[in-house]
Design an enzyme around this catalytic site. Sequence first.
Site, PDB file in Angstrom:
ATOM      1  N   PRO A 247      37.584  38.917  38.010  1.00 42.40           N
ATOM      2  CA  PRO A 247      36.338  39.673  37.858  1.00 42.40           C
ATOM      3  C   PRO A 247      35.769  39.683  36.446  1.00 42.40           C
ATOM      4  O   PRO A 247      35.669  40.724  35.797  1.00 42.40           O
ATOM      5  CB  PRO A 247      36.749  41.077  38.306  1.00 42.40           C
ATOM      6  CG  PRO A 247      38.186  41.179  37.917  1.00 42.40           C
ATOM      7  CD  PRO A 247      38.757  39.803  38.139  1.00 42.40           C
ATOM      8  N   CYS A 248      35.355  38.508  35.956  1.00 47.97           N
ATOM      9  CA  CYS A 248      34.743  38.457  34.633  1.00 47.97           C
ATOM     10  C   CYS A 248      33.418  39.216  34.602  1.00 47.97           C
ATOM     11  O   CYS A 248      32.931  39.572  33.527  1.00 47.97           O
ATOM     12  CB  CYS A 248      34.558  37.015  34.174  1.00 47.97           C
ATOM     13  SG  CYS A 248      33.577  35.993  35.277  1.00 47.97           S
TER      14      CYS A 248
END
Length: 283
Positions: A247-248
């Site tokens: 989840p950048c």
Amino acid sequence: METQNQIDYQRIARAIEFLRLNHKLQPSLEQAAEHVSLSPFHFQRMFKDWAGVTPKQFLQYLSVEYAKSILKEKQASLFDAAFETGLSGTGRLHDLFIKVEGMTPGEYKNGGEQLNINYSFAESPFGTVLVASTAKGICYMAFADEAQEDAFAHLQKAFPNARYNLFLDRIQQNALFIFTQDWSKLDEVKLHLKGTPFQLKVWETLLTVPIGGLVTYGSLAGKLQNPNASRAVGSAVGDNPVAFLIPCHRVIRSTGEIGQYHWGSGRKNAIIGWEASRAFGAI
């Protein structure tokens, strides 16, 4: 030809951008609906089906004030929950199902000539995705806004000498359950990634930021016990080869601003608000 899912998402994305850019004017439901060429009734229903909350409620999750409150007041407890129990207020965190394995030098030398890669296209709440897997796990996932041939060409650049098969395998199917948040169908998701030891460590640390959580580049560097490495952390975040699963999109600026995203800032806004509505909203 665009699918109905793609058309609906594009309308939602345009609506989110309109609301975000005009939030100080507090646009009405009618104005937002007109912007995406829908009646207020149909727009409200479509948005509620997609996000689980009203457009007005959704907008609050994209405000700088909200982001700052998450960073200041909730981040510690959310990190603790991820590290210690894997539980949040809404149930088991999907991130703890995900395990990262780095590729060996032999697996990606000479452009990945030893790799057999299956790939397929699928619909997500945020548009079409291209997902690819080796026998060990997911090696690539990207949002495919362009033609499928162009999206596939980007995958080939990562492993130019690999052997490719257009095939939806069980590894990919399992990973795609992430978008449904149906934990009853979700087994462990394995990622088989090409990266330096530092990149792999950054990506693993990102998995501890739970749904609804946000983190800055500086605090991410602190979690890595390298507080002066914010710039290097930023580069590793930008090099993330697996959209959404790693989840950048949960990394934002210290000011509370959403910031840029490899797959578009508009999509980043949509994902952050969508996740926040599930973590904290009235679904």
